[in-house]
Design a protein around this motif. Structure first.
Motif, PDB file in Angstrom:
ATOM      1  N   SER A  53      44.914  52.337  35.306  1.00 40.11           N
ATOM      2  CA  SER A  53      44.028  53.128  36.176  1.00 40.11           C
ATOM      3  C   SER A  53      43.757  54.517  35.599  1.00 40.11           C
ATOM      4  N   ASP A  54      44.754  55.215  35.130  1.00 36.23           N
ATOM      5  CA  ASP A  54      44.555  56.579  34.629  1.00 36.23           C
ATOM      6  C   ASP A  54      43.682  56.577  33.380  1.00 36.23           C
ATOM      7  N   SER A  55      43.945  55.630  32.472  1.00 38.87           N
ATOM      8  CA  SER A  55      43.146  55.569  31.244  1.00 38.87           C
ATOM      9  C   SER A  55      41.699  55.233  31.544  1.00 38.87           C
ATOM     10  N   ILE A  56      41.489  54.324  32.519  1.00 37.32           N
ATOM     11  CA  ILE A  56      40.119  53.949  32.878  1.00 37.32           C
ATOM     12  C   ILE A  56      39.415  55.134  33.528  1.00 37.32           C
ATOM     13  N   ALA A  57      40.144  55.897  34.351  1.00 36.64           N
ATOM     14  CA  ALA A  57      39.526  57.067  35.002  1.00 36.64           C
ATOM     15  C   ALA A  57      39.085  58.084  33.958  1.00 36.64           C
ATOM     16  N   GLY A  59      38.358  57.428  30.811  1.00 36.96           N
ATOM     17  CA  GLY A  59      37.261  56.854  30.038  1.00 36.96           C
ATOM     18  C   GLY A  59      35.945  56.916  30.769  1.00 36.96           C
ATOM     19  N   LEU A  60      35.974  56.795  32.085  1.00 36.86           N
ATOM     20  CA  LEU A  60      34.734  56.864  32.865  1.00 36.86           C
ATOM     21  C   LEU A  60      34.155  58.270  32.845  1.00 36.86           C
ATOM     22  N   GLN A  61      34.994  59.281  32.653  1.00 42.49           N
ATOM     23  CA  GLN A  61      34.482  60.660  32.588  1.00 42.49           C
ATOM     24  C   GLN A  61      33.796  60.932  31.250  1.00 42.49           C
ATOM     25  N   GLU A  62      34.063  60.051  30.247  1.00 39.03           N
ATOM     26  CA  GLU A  62      33.418  60.198  28.949  1.00 39.03           C
ATOM     27  C   GLU A  62      32.662  58.911  28.652  1.00 39.03           C
ATOM     28  N   PRO A  63      31.479  58.739  29.194  1.00 40.01           N
ATOM     29  CA  PRO A  63      30.741  57.477  29.077  1.00 40.01           C
ATOM     30  C   PRO A  63      30.441  57.112  27.632  1.00 40.01           C
ATOM     31  N   GLY A  64      30.215  58.002  26.767  1.00 38.39           N
ATOM     32  CA  GLY A  64      29.849  57.669  25.394  1.00 38.39           C
ATOM     33  C   GLY A  64      31.030  57.440  24.489  1.00 38.39           C
ATOM     34  N   SER A  65      32.234  57.636  24.977  1.00 39.53           N
ATOM     35  CA  SER A  65      33.425  57.511  24.137  1.00 39.53           C
ATOM     36  C   SER A  65      33.801  56.041  23.947  1.00 39.53           C
ATOM     37  N   VAL A 134      40.219  49.726  40.950  1.00 43.67           N
ATOM     38  CA  VAL A 134      40.790  50.833  40.155  1.00 43.67           C
ATOM     39  C   VAL A 134      40.623  52.102  40.970  1.00 43.67           C
ATOM     40  N   THR A 135      41.699  52.812  41.196  1.00 45.22           N
ATOM     41  CA  THR A 135      41.657  53.986  42.072  1.00 45.22           C
ATOM     42  C   THR A 135      42.232  55.200  41.353  1.00 45.22           C
ATOM     43  N   ASP A 136      41.790  56.389  41.826  1.00 42.17           N
ATOM     44  CA  ASP A 136      42.446  57.647  41.438  1.00 42.17           C
ATOM     45  C   ASP A 136      42.808  58.372  42.713  1.00 42.17           C
ATOM     46  N   GLU A 137      43.085  59.685  42.586  1.00 41.64           N
ATOM     47  CA  GLU A 137      43.518  60.404  43.784  1.00 41.64           C
ATOM     48  C   GLU A 137      42.438  60.504  44.836  1.00 41.64           C
ATOM     49  N   ASN A 138      41.159  60.258  44.448  1.00 43.66           N
ATOM     50  CA  ASN A 138      40.050  60.359  45.412  1.00 43.66           C
ATOM     51  C   ASN A 138      39.638  59.009  45.999  1.00 43.66           C
ATOM     52  N   GLY A 139      40.282  57.907  45.533  1.00 47.29           N
ATOM     53  CA  GLY A 139      39.909  56.599  46.059  1.00 47.29           C
ATOM     54  C   GLY A 139      39.411  55.679  44.967  1.00 47.29           C
ATOM     55  N   PRO A 140      38.784  54.513  45.351  1.00 50.57           N
ATOM     56  CA  PRO A 140      38.302  53.541  44.361  1.00 50.57           C
ATOM     57  C   PRO A 140      37.208  54.166  43.484  1.00 50.57           C
ATOM     58  N   ILE A 141      37.309  53.870  42.170  1.00 52.98           N
ATOM     59  CA  ILE A 141      36.292  54.376  41.241  1.00 52.98           C
ATOM     60  C   ILE A 141      35.636  53.238  40.467  1.00 52.98           C
TER      61      ILE A 141
END
Length: 748
Positions: A53-57, A59-65, A134-141
């Motif tokens: 979950s943390d790695s996916i979160a 990665g989603l903040q860097e779409p081109g990575s 997949v969730t983070d501290e704000n909920g499903p992402i």
């Protein structure tokens, strides 16, 4: 070979059952295994999703990575994980690993993941589909799709099937081996036990200790079955072998050898009457005398009866005994003397005003007086004392006859407990409700249960008696074997239909031809040669249906006036018990009805009803039987009625028609007669018309069958069956006595 067949009976069903169990168990195990692994894979998928979950979160903040793609590539290097897909919350596939199917969309994966068995088949084999948030501290992402390999599940399922089949086969082999061994041992034990039973062990002697204990119930059942077969065998003897005096004597010698026989009856077999200055010996016509006298002659027995002849007292010795038959002196007649008061109370009172109407359903109210009961009890006691005085041993065979001696069996049993007492009740036995009106019902039942064997004419009367005992006494009843246990004594209740002596060849040779008999009777009655006649022969008794019979004749002449002047009814009505008010009234009614019918349909030289209220000897009666076109026996209620059997025996020409009441005991044996309900006047009148118009061929068929029945079931068979049962009962008691002598004394 027999043992192998017995074992196969166990093994074949066992094998079939095990095959069916394996067939049903294997698919069930496959399904259960798949569900267990699916649950484990779902748990594993949830753990993988939480780990990523943390790695996916990030990665989603860097779409081109390319960091997320590298992550997926590393994760799928696990041998169980074949593909990963990442979906947005809108259902768009954002990333996937190289092995993820292109045809699998996010929506489709979500649907499959919600199924009980979430799997798809891909190029490498079946794969489990997991759809996880997949969730983070704000909920499903996002949504993560995990495809996990299921091929290892199939391999393990195959191993499970193999082990299961091996287990079932091994279990079956062990069970089969145990079954074969147990069957072999059981077969040998049962064969040994069965041979022991066939040798009599457990039946007439205790079962040997080496025999299988489980055979004890089998031995009890076999004893019961042998008793049933004994009853069936006894019943089957009658029609196959003709009973006669010689056979009765042979039975006495074989089964009652050395045993004393005592007969107790109100009527004596020989009567001494004073005629002028001479003493004349008369032998009354009686089926009982005919049947029992050969036995008394064979064993020099004793007949105890009321001395009623005018010269009876002049011929007896000091002990009131006289040897009979006169001139042969083959057995003893012991006479008892009753005062006029005793005879009035015992015979005319309680017996004939009380018990007679009580036992006959003829709608005449019984009369019970305390004084009559006292005389009845006292006379029974006197007869019991006479039996004890005449007994030469402790265990004589005593035959008690009819309703005059209901108390006698228990009185004899009290003084001679080892005696074999046979009581025969010659009249019907009523239902419990009817008998219940008798004030001394309990005393009468207890008196009769002093009998060893209690006989009635029909099974219906036996059933009524057993139900009466069940209603009014505390007794143990075995309905299956018709036995009643009361006060430690057992009574066997059985039906013994009485009959007549079949005429001997000498007797038949002395008969006049039928044509001559007919000519004599018609001439005596003043009737033309071609006149048709029906007869009725009875005592003047309200139970015999004489009134209903004449009403039926009247109705016949109403419905078929062509018989007026062509047909007459002849009623023989022997006077009986004329001192009783009920009988006087009944006789007056019969005379009045006869006069009315004759006045209505008679004319000069013709009367439809001839009422002959006088005694007729046996020869005169047989002449009437042979002359008649029909014989009417329309009893309202009768134990048996022997007139119908006498009529059949007299018709050696196989002509004539018998009209028989369904309420007579004889109706159960003589079904070829025209059976009628005497209360139904129309039915009886129609039966009378049918008898007068019946073709000769039908008459011959019916009469031939009736004659065969009466000849086979004659009076000697009646006596023989009772004495056979008595002999068997005495043998059983003697065996039991010997067995008890060999039993160990439990008190020491």
């Amino acid at each position: 070979m027999n043992t192998l067949r017995l074992q196969l009976r166990f093994l074949v069903p066992l094998v079939l059952t095990l095959i069916a169990a394996a067939y049903l168990a294997v698919p069930l195990m496959d399904r259960l295994t798949l569900r267990w692994f699916s649950r484990d894979l779902n748990l594993r998928g949830s753990l993988v999703t939480k780990t990523l979950s943390d790695s996916i979160a990030e990665g989603l903040q860097e779409p081109g990575s390319s960091r997320m793609q590298s992550l997926f590539n590393r994760v799928v290097q696990d041998e169980r994980l074949v593909g990963i897909g990442l979906c947005s919350l809108d259902g768009e596939l954002l990333r996937r690993s190289p092995g993820f199917p292109r045809s699998l969309t996010c929506a489709k994966a979500e649907v499959i993941g919600q199924q009980d068995e979430p799997q798809i088949r891909i190029e490498g084999g079946p794969a489990h589909v997991g759809f996880y948030p997949v969730t983070d501290e704000n909920g499903p992402i996002a949504q993560l799709i995990l495809l996990q390999d299921l091929s290892f599940v199939e391999h393990r399922s195959q191993d499970t099937q193999k082990y299961l089949i091996i287990l079932i086969a091994g279990l079956g082999g062990i069970i089969a081996l145990i079954t074969v061994v147990v069957a072999q041992l059981s077969w040998r034990g049962w064969v040994s036990g069965a041979r022991a039973l066939l040798r009599g062990e457990g039946l007439i002697s205790p079962l040997m200790s080496s025999a299988a204990p489980e055979l004890a119930p089998f031995a009890a059942d076999l004893r019961a079955r042998l008793r049933d077969l004994e009853d069936e065998y006894r019943r089957s003897l009658g029609p196959e072998t003709e009973w006669n005096p010689e056979r009765l004597r042979a039975l006495l010698r074989s089964q009652l050898r050395g045993d004393q026989l005592i007969v107790v009856a109100n009527r004596e077999p020989y009567i001494h009457d004073k005629v002028g200055d001479e003493i004349v010996v008369k032998r009354p016509a009686s089926g009982l005398v005919t049947a029992v006298e050969p036995l008394l002659r064979a064993c020099s027995g004793t007949w105890i009866a009321h001395g009623s002849g005018t010269a009876d007292a002049e011929v007896v010795d000091a002990h009131d005994r006289v040897l009979v038959p006169p001139g042969k002196d083959e057995y003893t007649l012991r006479r008892l003397w009753l005062s006029e008061e005793e005879e009035k109370g015992y015979y005319y009172g309680f017996a004939n005003e009380g018990l007679w109407p009580l036992c006959h359903v003829a709608h005449v109210r019984p009369v019970f007086r305390e004084s009559d009961w006292e005389h009845y009890r006292a006379v029974n006691q006197r007869f019991a004392d006479a039996v004890v005085a005449e007994a030469r041993s402790e265990d004589p065979v005593v035959l008690v006859q009819d309703y005059h001696f209901a108390l006698l069996p228990a009185m004899i049993r009290k003084k001679l407990p080892r005696a074999t007492i046979l009581t025969f009740w010659h009249i019907p036995w009523p239902n419990p409700e009817s008998f219940g009106i008798c004030p001394w019902r309990q005393e009468i039942l207890e008196g009769m249960l002093g009998s060893t064997i209690l006989g009635f004419h029909t099974r219906f009367h036996c059933k009524n008696f057993i139900e009466t005992v069940d209603r009014y006494l505390e007794a143990r009843i075995e309905h299956e074997h018709s036995t009643i246990s009361f006060h430690d004594d057992s009574t066997f209740v059985e039906s013994y239909p009485i009959s007549i002596e079949w005429p001997t060849e000498q007797t038949q040779a002395a008969w006049l031809p039928v044509a001559q008999c007919r000519q004599n009777v018609l001439a005596r009655l003043g009737l033309p040669p071609d006149h048709r006649i029906a007869i009725g022969v009875d005592r003047f008794d309200y139970t015999k249906g004489i009134l209903e019979r004449i009403h039926a004749v009247e109705r016949l002449l109403e419905k078929h006036p062509e018989w007026i002047g062509q047909f007459s009814f002849v009623q023989i009505a022997a006077p009986s018990r004329g001192s009783l008010e009920e009988y006087k009234s009944f006789q007056e009614r019969i005379h009045a009805l006869t006069a009315r019918v004759n006045q209505r349909f008679g004319r000069e030289g013709y009367q439809p009803v001839h009422l002959l209220a006088v005694h007729h000897d046996q020869a005169a009666l047989y002449e009437l039987y042979r002359a008649a076109d029909a014989c009417m026996v329309t009893s309202l209620h009768d134990g048996m009625n022997l007139v119908c059997k006498e009529f059949v025996a007299a018709r050696d020409d196989e002509r004539g028609v018998l009209i028989l009441s369904r309420f007579a005991g004889a109706a159960r044996e003589m079904s070829q007669a025209l059976i009628v309900n005497p209360y139904h006047v129309e039915e009886t009148a129609d039966a009378l018309h049918r008898s007068l118009t019946m073709p000769e061929a039908e008459q011959r068929e019916r009469m031939a069958s009736l004659r065969m029945t009466v000849r086979e079931f004659n009076v000697y068979r009646w006596a023989g069956r009772m004495l056979t049962d008595a002999g068997r009962w005495r043998l059983r008691e003697r065996i039991e006595a010997r067995v008890q002598r060999h039993q160990p004394d439990l008190t020491t």
